[in-house]
Motif scaffolding. Sequence first.
Motif, short mmCIF file in Angstrom:
data_model
loop_
_atom_site.label_atom_id
_atom_site.label_comp_id
_atom_site.label_asym_id
_atom_site.label_seq_id
_atom_site.Cartn_x
_atom_site.Cartn_y
_atom_site.Cartn_z
N LEU A 158 13.83 4.17 9.03
CA LEU A 158 13.61 2.91 8.30
C LEU A 158 12.72 3.16 7.09
N PRO A 159 13.15 2.79 5.88
CA PRO A 159 12.26 2.86 4.72
C PRO A 159 11.13 1.84 4.86
N PHE A 160 9.91 2.23 4.46
CA PHE A 160 8.78 1.30 4.55
C PHE A 160 7.85 1.50 3.36
N ILE A 161 7.06 0.46 3.11
CA ILE A 161 5.98 0.51 2.12
C ILE A 161 4.72 -0.01 2.81
N ALA A 162 3.66 0.79 2.81
CA ALA A 162 2.36 0.35 3.36
C ALA A 162 1.50 -0.12 2.21
N MET A 163 1.14 -1.40 2.24
CA MET A 163 0.41 -2.02 1.14
C MET A 163 -0.94 -2.53 1.63
N ARG A 164 -1.79 -2.79 0.67
CA ARG A 164 -3.06 -3.46 0.97
C ARG A 164 -2.78 -4.79 1.65
N TYR A 165 -3.47 -5.04 2.76
CA TYR A 165 -3.32 -6.30 3.47
C TYR A 165 -4.24 -7.33 2.83
N VAL A 166 -3.65 -8.33 2.23
CA VAL A 166 -4.42 -9.40 1.58
C VAL A 166 -4.42 -10.59 2.51
N GLU A 167 -5.57 -10.89 3.06
CA GLU A 167 -5.68 -12.00 4.01
C GLU A 167 -5.88 -13.28 3.22
N GLY A 168 -4.95 -14.17 3.33
CA GLY A 168 -5.05 -15.42 2.59
C GLY A 168 -3.78 -16.23 2.73
N GLU A 169 -3.52 -17.03 1.73
CA GLU A 169 -2.40 -17.96 1.76
C GLU A 169 -1.75 -17.94 0.39
N THR A 170 -0.43 -18.00 0.38
CA THR A 170 0.24 -17.96 -0.91
C THR A 170 0.04 -19.27 -1.66
N LEU A 171 0.15 -19.16 -2.96
CA LEU A 171 0.05 -20.34 -3.80
C LEU A 171 1.18 -21.32 -3.48
N VAL A 232 1.97 -14.97 -5.30
CA VAL A 232 0.52 -14.97 -5.54
C VAL A 232 -0.18 -15.37 -4.25
N ILE A 233 -0.96 -14.46 -3.70
CA ILE A 233 -1.73 -14.75 -2.49
C ILE A 233 -3.15 -15.08 -2.91
N VAL A 234 -3.68 -16.18 -2.38
CA VAL A 234 -5.06 -16.58 -2.67
C VAL A 234 -5.90 -16.23 -1.46
N THR A 235 -6.89 -15.36 -1.65
CA THR A 235 -7.73 -14.92 -0.55
C THR A 235 -8.67 -16.03 -0.11
N GLY A 236 -9.37 -15.79 0.99
CA GLY A 236 -10.35 -16.76 1.48
C GLY A 236 -11.47 -17.02 0.49
N ASP A 237 -11.73 -16.05 -0.40
CA ASP A 237 -12.77 -16.23 -1.42
C ASP A 237 -12.22 -16.84 -2.70
N GLY A 238 -10.95 -17.24 -2.67
CA GLY A 238 -10.37 -17.87 -3.86
C GLY A 238 -9.88 -16.90 -4.91
N GLU A 239 -9.73 -15.62 -4.57
CA GLU A 239 -9.25 -14.63 -5.54
C GLU A 239 -7.73 -14.52 -5.46
#
Length: 865
Positions: A158-171, A232-239
């Motif tokens: 299976l092809p995969f991409i491991a990315m930074r996990y951004v904890e938050g909610e999408t716009l 666009v994912i918005v983190t818990g800190d609003g970033e």
Amino acid sequence: MSQDPSRSARDAFLELYLEDLRRDRLGELATYQARFPGFEADIAAEWALLEDEGEPASEDPDLAAAGAAGDVREAGEARRLGQYRILEELGRGGQAVVFLAVDERLGRRVALKVLRGSAFDMEDSDALHRFRREAEVSARLDHPGICSVYEAGEAEGLPFIAMRYVEGETLARKILRSRDTDLDDHSLVLSLAGAGGDPVTEVVDLVGRCARALHFAHEQGLVHRDVKPGNVIVTGDGEPVLCDFGLARVEAEEHGLTGSGVLMGTPYYMAPEQVRGEAARVDRRSDVWALGVTLYECLTLQRPFEAASREALYHQILLTEPRPLRSLAPRLSRDLQVIVEKAMAKEPDRRYATALQLAEDLRRVLDREPIVARPAGPLLRTWRWAQRRPAVASLSLLLLLVLCGGLLVMTAKNRELADRVAEFTELADMRRVDETIRRLDALPAWRPDHAPALAALLVDARALVARLPVHRGRLARLDARGGELGDVDAWQRTALVDLIAKLEDFERRQFALLADRLARVRDLAHGPLDPDGPAWRAAVARVGAAGGRYGGLAIPAWGDLVPLGPDPSSGLEEFAVHGTGDPPRRDASGRLAPTGAMAVVLVLVPGGPTRIGSRLPDDEHPVGTALVDALGLDNEHPPQDLVLAPYYLSKFELSQGQWLRMTRENPSGYPAGTTKEERSFDLRQPVDTVNWHLATEKLRVYGLDLPTEAQWEHGARGGTTTPWWFGEDPAGAAACGNVVDRSFLARHPLPLAPDAVEWGLDDGYELPAPIGSFRANPFGLFDVVGNLGELCRDEALLYRHRARPGDGLRLPPVAVPADDRANVVIRGGDNASQVRDARSAARAVVTSWTATHTMGLRPARRLAP
């Protein structure tokens, strides 16, 4: 000819899909395929195009459902893929599944994107190529606002991409939730952690940061091609964090997978050139369009273009204008509407050329500065309408020609009326003069690329001045009539007198100022300043030294700053602003001796944690404790802890010589060349009688601004925490600042026993002193105690209102246009202030239109252009 059955099935599916989307009842792909038997492959293809719409599938609003995963091997209770242990599924699309996983080699959590088996059954499938492409282009990007890639590969087939996990909610999810909320302002509720501010301000700030991240990607040569709230994912800190570069294209490469005629992107957010399939014209401006659509949607909770079928949607994008922003959300500023309209201009050349330009205009909205974008004029709006409605436009033009012909006949029969109309038309030069001055003040004199615009403005100015003899001749003919003039002629004479006086003043001051600024920007464009020259290289090396005052700071080179080297006492770097005066000179000891013709000198002030304000002494905080001040007032409490970015702050108060050089006028109450109370004043005198609006308008032309309160106090303290930078003892003011003293009291007796008597102050000046007359503080700044009260950028607010990170600007709960700003803050006290009112924490409030002979200014500038 009958319609293609597969096309009919696709249209019917799209209509059903959009209806389910609006009602938040979107189902599984298989459910829709069952509704259209015989067209399962067509529905799957259409679904693949819609998979990244940024709307809910089952649980996640940003990925469309695609059936069971079934692609990751079960191993007992734990699911694994190579060295990654799967924790949970985050979302899924028609071609990939995203899991939350743990990289057991490094012990970190990652977002693991796995290509589903059906998407890469064929080795040369487009899905597999795009998946590999996403990994390749995302790996180039290292920016906090972009989801970075740690690793890409293949495991278990299976092809995969491991990315930074951004904890938050999408716009996209936030927009959906806000649509279900009863909002008075129709703007997106971001629910940022601890923000509690104005929703519109938060939206503008967030989209501005997205634009800067997008600009970083563009500068690396990548065009995203699928910018939208779902990416666009918005983190818990609003970033905000921009993700999913699966459709990204390298600008310098051929179009490869997405040749001409192939539509790539999410339909709602596709620019007109994408809709037309013009792959060669899809560039960073197409991403600017998509970001403009995103901003529109965040501010109104409605998409600008929405239709029941794909063809109808594309027709809207190509030929219709969306509803104006303010018709949906009246509380939004006109500037925001202009910004959105420019970002979403149908023609790419009329959009912002870069995402950074969009970000800068959004910053200007937040800072209450004039934006660069301008609304479309009537001619441009008419031309756009004619392009969209050629038949109606042709008939309208024919009618206009008929009417104009009739008008010409009437005019030919009434020459006297035509001459009178011409006379009144020429009086429009009054408006043209005002417009020329406005255009002049809107063109920054630190931008070499504005030389052509300034040159064109100089041509217009010459034409205005050249008509002076015509206006004088008309005035002479009116005066030659003698006797009583009729009402119209009397009005015309008054208007001509005012116009001639205005043009003469324009010729004397603004015309010369325009020529000066043109020469300055041309000088910046062709030398002698060189950001790569030895002076700048030496300054960059000193500032960037790891053990130095700035802790290894990397400073970008402003093209109009001349490095002067470090001050011998403070060790801080100093720079002259080219074009604001003559080059400063250091004496044998390395110190600057201010002159009336000297250019503005900026000190590079270190940033970092700082404290402003004061507290009264108590048992827990006795006198001598940091920021404890027995003279402190309520509006200085409580002390504030801030983190400031490095910034430039003027070493001196702005002098009359510098203001004259920058504006060709001197409004001061004690102007150079006059004598008052046995004192002669020269150009070293600080400029006074300048209100907040005039100060910000004139400084901005030279890339300068007023400092925020936080920046001013941080600079005035110079690293100290005592009531004055020179310590606890008020008597120290005699050598360090110009406040009420015995010389002042000798001429201006006060009814109450003043501090000057109690502490024996005698600084020798009863009126404002020339700049640099007293000792400098630890940062090398002069006159931060007394002399003139110094204007700050902030609106007058209590410290309970939050200060913005970086520059410390204190923001009101509801944004107020600059022209409507009521009260502003001045700092530092003046020559008529008691020493207690010249403490580092002391705050005074004036209206934004107030201008007195005790008020001056100290310019500031942000670190980067």
